[in-house]
Design a protein around this motif. Structure first.
Motif, PDB file in Angstrom:
ATOM      1  N   GLU A   1      38.652  33.259  15.449  1.00 47.02           N
ATOM      2  CA  GLU A   1      37.802  33.583  16.582  1.00 47.02           C
ATOM      3  C   GLU A   1      36.597  34.435  16.176  1.00 47.02           C
ATOM      4  O   GLU A   1      35.663  34.605  16.958  1.00 47.02           O
ATOM      5  CB  GLU A   1      38.596  34.300  17.664  1.00 47.02           C
ATOM      6  CG  GLU A   1      38.940  35.742  17.348  1.00 47.02           C
ATOM      7  CD  GLU A   1      39.609  36.453  18.523  1.00 47.02           C
ATOM      8  OE1 GLU A   1      40.031  35.763  19.462  1.00 47.02           O
ATOM      9  OE2 GLU A   1      39.697  37.690  18.477  1.00 47.02           O
ATOM     10  N   GLN A   2      36.616  34.983  14.963  1.00 48.21           N
ATOM     11  CA  GLN A   2      35.489  35.793  14.507  1.00 48.21           C
ATOM     12  C   GLN A   2      34.342  34.952  13.948  1.00 48.21           C
ATOM     13  O   GLN A   2      33.281  35.482  13.618  1.00 48.21           O
ATOM     14  CB  GLN A   2      35.956  36.788  13.436  1.00 48.21           C
ATOM     15  CG  GLN A   2      36.956  37.800  13.940  1.00 48.21           C
ATOM     16  CD  GLN A   2      37.348  38.809  12.872  1.00 48.21           C
ATOM     17  OE1 GLN A   2      36.502  39.501  12.304  1.00 48.21           O
ATOM     18  NE2 GLN A   2      38.648  38.891  12.588  1.00 48.21           N
ATOM     19  N   ALA A   3      34.571  33.661  13.816  1.00 53.16           N
ATOM     20  CA  ALA A   3      33.529  32.784  13.279  1.00 53.16           C
ATOM     21  C   ALA A   3      32.299  32.784  14.185  1.00 53.16           C
ATOM     22  O   ALA A   3      32.419  32.853  15.414  1.00 53.16           O
ATOM     23  CB  ALA A   3      34.076  31.371  13.137  1.00 53.16           C
ATOM     24  N   LYS A   4      31.121  32.732  13.598  1.00 49.04           N
ATOM     25  CA  LYS A   4      29.868  32.743  14.342  1.00 49.04           C
ATOM     26  C   LYS A   4      29.073  31.481  14.044  1.00 49.04           C
ATOM     27  O   LYS A   4      29.088  30.966  12.924  1.00 49.04           O
ATOM     28  CB  LYS A   4      29.040  33.979  13.971  1.00 49.04           C
ATOM     29  CG  LYS A   4      29.731  35.297  14.286  1.00 49.04           C
ATOM     30  CD  LYS A   4      28.878  36.475  13.852  1.00 49.04           C
ATOM     31  CE  LYS A   4      29.593  37.797  14.142  1.00 49.04           C
ATOM     32  NZ  LYS A   4      28.785  38.960  13.689  1.00 49.04           N
ATOM     33  N   ARG A   5      28.396  30.990  15.064  1.00 48.16           N
ATOM     34  CA  ARG A   5      27.562  29.806  14.885  1.00 48.16           C
ATOM     35  C   ARG A   5      26.319  30.148  14.071  1.00 48.16           C
ATOM     36  O   ARG A   5      25.851  31.281  14.072  1.00 48.16           O
ATOM     37  CB  ARG A   5      27.146  29.228  16.238  1.00 48.16           C
ATOM     38  CG  ARG A   5      28.328  28.683  17.048  1.00 48.16           C
ATOM     39  CD  ARG A   5      27.841  28.052  18.342  1.00 48.16           C
ATOM     40  NE  ARG A   5      28.931  27.503  19.113  1.00 48.16           N
ATOM     41  CZ  ARG A   5      29.466  26.291  18.916  1.00 48.16           C
ATOM     42  NH1 ARG A   5      28.952  25.511  17.971  1.00 48.16           N
ATOM     43  NH2 ARG A   5      30.474  25.864  19.664  1.00 48.16           N
ATOM     44  N   GLY A   6      25.808  29.147  13.389  1.00 57.71           N
ATOM     45  CA  GLY A   6      24.600  29.368  12.609  1.00 57.71           C
ATOM     46  C   GLY A   6      24.889  30.095  11.308  1.00 57.71           C
ATOM     47  O   GLY A   6      25.992  30.012  10.751  1.00 57.71           O
ATOM     48  N   ASP A   7      23.924  30.835  10.814  1.00 58.97           N
ATOM     49  CA  ASP A   7      24.093  31.569   9.559  1.00 58.97           C
ATOM     50  C   ASP A   7      25.114  32.680   9.751  1.00 58.97           C
ATOM     51  O   ASP A   7      25.013  33.501  10.660  1.00 58.97           O
ATOM     52  CB  ASP A   7      22.752  32.168   9.110  1.00 58.97           C
ATOM     53  CG  ASP A   7      21.752  31.081   8.732  1.00 58.97           C
ATOM     54  OD1 ASP A   7      22.218  29.990   8.351  1.00 58.97           O
ATOM     55  OD2 ASP A   7      20.545  31.326   8.837  1.00 58.97           O
ATOM     56  N   TRP A   8      26.088  32.725   8.878  1.00 59.97           N
ATOM     57  CA  TRP A   8      27.162  33.723   8.967  1.00 59.97           C
ATOM     58  C   TRP A   8      27.666  34.024   7.568  1.00 59.97           C
ATOM     59  O   TRP A   8      27.870  33.120   6.757  1.00 59.97           O
ATOM     60  CB  TRP A   8      28.303  33.198   9.854  1.00 59.97           C
ATOM     61  CG  TRP A   8      29.472  34.132   9.980  1.00 59.97           C
ATOM     62  CD1 TRP A   8      29.433  35.464  10.176  1.00 59.97           C
ATOM     63  CD2 TRP A   8      30.858  33.782   9.892  1.00 59.97           C
ATOM     64  NE1 TRP A   8      30.698  35.990  10.229  1.00 59.97           N
ATOM     65  CE2 TRP A   8      31.592  34.972  10.062  1.00 59.97           C
ATOM     66  CE3 TRP A   8      31.549  32.595   9.697  1.00 59.97           C
ATOM     67  CZ2 TRP A   8      32.986  34.996  10.032  1.00 59.97           C
ATOM     68  CZ3 TRP A   8      32.925  32.616   9.681  1.00 59.97           C
ATOM     69  CH2 TRP A   8      33.645  33.805   9.840  1.00 59.97           C
ATOM     70  N   ASP A   9      27.855  35.313   7.267  1.00 59.63           N
ATOM     71  CA  ASP A   9      28.255  35.710   5.919  1.00 59.63           C
ATOM     72  C   ASP A   9      29.771  35.760   5.729  1.00 59.63           C
ATOM     73  O   ASP A   9      30.260  36.164   4.678  1.00 59.63           O
ATOM     74  CB  ASP A   9      27.652  37.072   5.562  1.00 59.63           C
ATOM     75  CG  ASP A   9      28.088  38.169   6.537  1.00 59.63           C
ATOM     76  OD1 ASP A   9      28.936  37.882   7.424  1.00 59.63           O
ATOM     77  OD2 ASP A   9      27.577  39.298   6.428  1.00 59.63           O
ATOM     78  N   PHE A  10      30.551  35.373   6.740  1.00 55.34           N
ATOM     79  CA  PHE A  10      32.022  35.314   6.685  1.00 55.34           C
ATOM     80  C   PHE A  10      32.690  36.693   6.631  1.00 55.34           C
ATOM     81  O   PHE A  10      33.870  36.794   6.312  1.00 55.34           O
ATOM     82  CB  PHE A  10      32.509  34.479   5.492  1.00 55.34           C
ATOM     83  CG  PHE A  10      32.215  33.022   5.630  1.00 55.34           C
ATOM     84  CD1 PHE A  10      33.089  32.198   6.319  1.00 55.34           C
ATOM     85  CD2 PHE A  10      31.062  32.476   5.096  1.00 55.34           C
ATOM     86  CE1 PHE A  10      32.830  30.842   6.465  1.00 55.34           C
ATOM     87  CE2 PHE A  10      30.790  31.128   5.236  1.00 55.34           C
ATOM     88  CZ  PHE A  10      31.670  30.307   5.926  1.00 55.34           C
ATOM     89  N   LYS A  11      31.955  37.737   6.955  1.00 49.58           N
ATOM     90  CA  LYS A  11      32.574  39.052   6.975  1.00 49.58           C
ATOM     91  C   LYS A  11      33.540  39.140   8.156  1.00 49.58           C
ATOM     92  O   LYS A  11      33.187  38.844   9.289  1.00 49.58           O
ATOM     93  CB  LYS A  11      31.518  40.145   7.100  1.00 49.58           C
ATOM     94  CG  LYS A  11      32.110  41.558   7.071  1.00 49.58           C
ATOM     95  CD  LYS A  11      31.021  42.617   7.165  1.00 49.58           C
ATOM     96  CE  LYS A  11      31.639  44.013   7.131  1.00 49.58           C
ATOM     97  NZ  LYS A  11      30.612  45.077   7.237  1.00 49.58           N
TER      98      LYS A  11
END
Length: 335
Positions: A104-114
């Protein structure tokens, strides 16, 4: 159903959520997490309750329902569960549940996977089979490499095996001790222990007092307590029946095998002396082997007994599958 207890049982679904799952009692959960889950880490100052039901990304993905799911001020995720009975693949289920607050922490677009930290906390009313000869209460599990070095710091599983906590009131020293003591003994107390005089426990005992429940709360607790007691009775009965059946089957098979082996040995060493000595040795070995087979058969019959009792109580098939490890087809065949 008459309730003779003064305080709510926290191992019931109603009792657990009454004490830790409501906004007015949020400070109880915060203190519990800080003292029991995060004793040597940065403490959380506040948290918010999140949706405790998660669905997979696809329609066929299995649904996951947590007892409590909350998010700390720094984004930490906490899954807190009361587990009343052993079940097959319990550790697998813990890992499966932990995957939802990660995804659920995933973000759309550019994301550094932190990712933020994930804590899965299991308060167990049983002990793991591999821990039956140990006395450890708190187990903290992390991902480690072959040199026992922590590979990933942000995923932690904490299990509290409550039957191993045996401290008396006079032996309570830390806040950790006091929390475990009150969780284990709360429904059996008639008054607030002298050792639990801190402000946080004052609130806990006030929230746990059954006499202060509304009519709706009392009805909800009675239903939850009945389910807890029925489940515990089914499990205790199944264990006792399994042990008895295992001993009986093992004894009979052992006698038969012992007699056969005793006769063979007797023929080799002489009719009179051989029969006497062979039967003695054969029975000993046969009983040992028979008991082993009996226990195995007893466990199978125990699972069926649990399933039959649960069906009689109209428990959902999904819960019966989790309790027994039987397939839906096997359970339906027992109706």
């Amino acid at each position: 159903m008459a309730l003779e207890d003064k305080y709510v049982n926290p191992f019931t679904d109603f009792g657990f959520k009454k004490l830790f799952g409501s906004e007015p009692n949020k400070d109880l959960l915060i203190d519990f997490l800080n003292e029991v889950v995060l004793p040597s880490r940065h403490k959380i100052a506040d948290l918010s309750y999140a949706k405790n039901e998660h669905l997979g990304q696809k329609e066929l993905d299995r649904k996951a329902i947590f007892d409590l799911y909350c998010v700390g001020t720094n984004g930490q995720r906490f899954i807190v569960e009361m587990q009343k009975a052993k079940q097959n693949y319990f550790k697998d289920r813990s890992v499966f549940y932990a995957s939802f607050p990660i995804q659920e922490q995933a973000k759309r677009g550019d994301w550094d996977f932190k990712l933020a930290e994930i804590y899965t906390v299991g308060i167990l009313d049983f002990v793991f089979t591999e821990d039956s000869d140990k006395k450890e209460v708190r187990h903290e599990v992390k991902l480690k490499d072959q040199n026992n070095r922590i590979f990933y710091e942000k995923l932690t599983f904490i299990y509290l095996e409550m039957p191993h906590f045996t401290k008396t009131e006079a032996e309570l020293e830390t806040a950790y001790d006091k929390w475990l003591y009150v969780l284990k003994h709360l429904p059996y107390l008639e008054k607030r222990p002298v050792a639990l005089q801190e402000k946080i426990f004052t609130k806990l005992f006030e929230a746990a007092e059954i006499a202060k429940f509304s009519a709706a709360e009392l009805a909800g607790y009675e239903a939850s307590l009945k389910y807890y007691r029925d489940l515990k009775n089914v499990i205790d009965t199944a264990i006792a029946e399994g042990e008895l059946r295992g001993k009986t089957v093992g004894h009979l098979e052992g006698l038969q095998e012992g007699l056969e082996q005793g006769l063979q040995e007797g023929l080799k060493k002489g009719i009179e002396q051989g029969i006497e000595q062979g039967i003695e040795q054969g029975i000993e070995k046969g009983i040992e082997k028979g008991i082993e087979k009996g226990i195995e058969q007893g466990m199978i019959e125990s699972k069926k007994l649990i399933a039959r009792s649960a069906l009689a109580e109209n428990m959902p098939i999904e819960i019966i599958m989790r309790l027994t490890g039987l397939s839906q087809e096997e359970i339906e065949a027992l109706r």
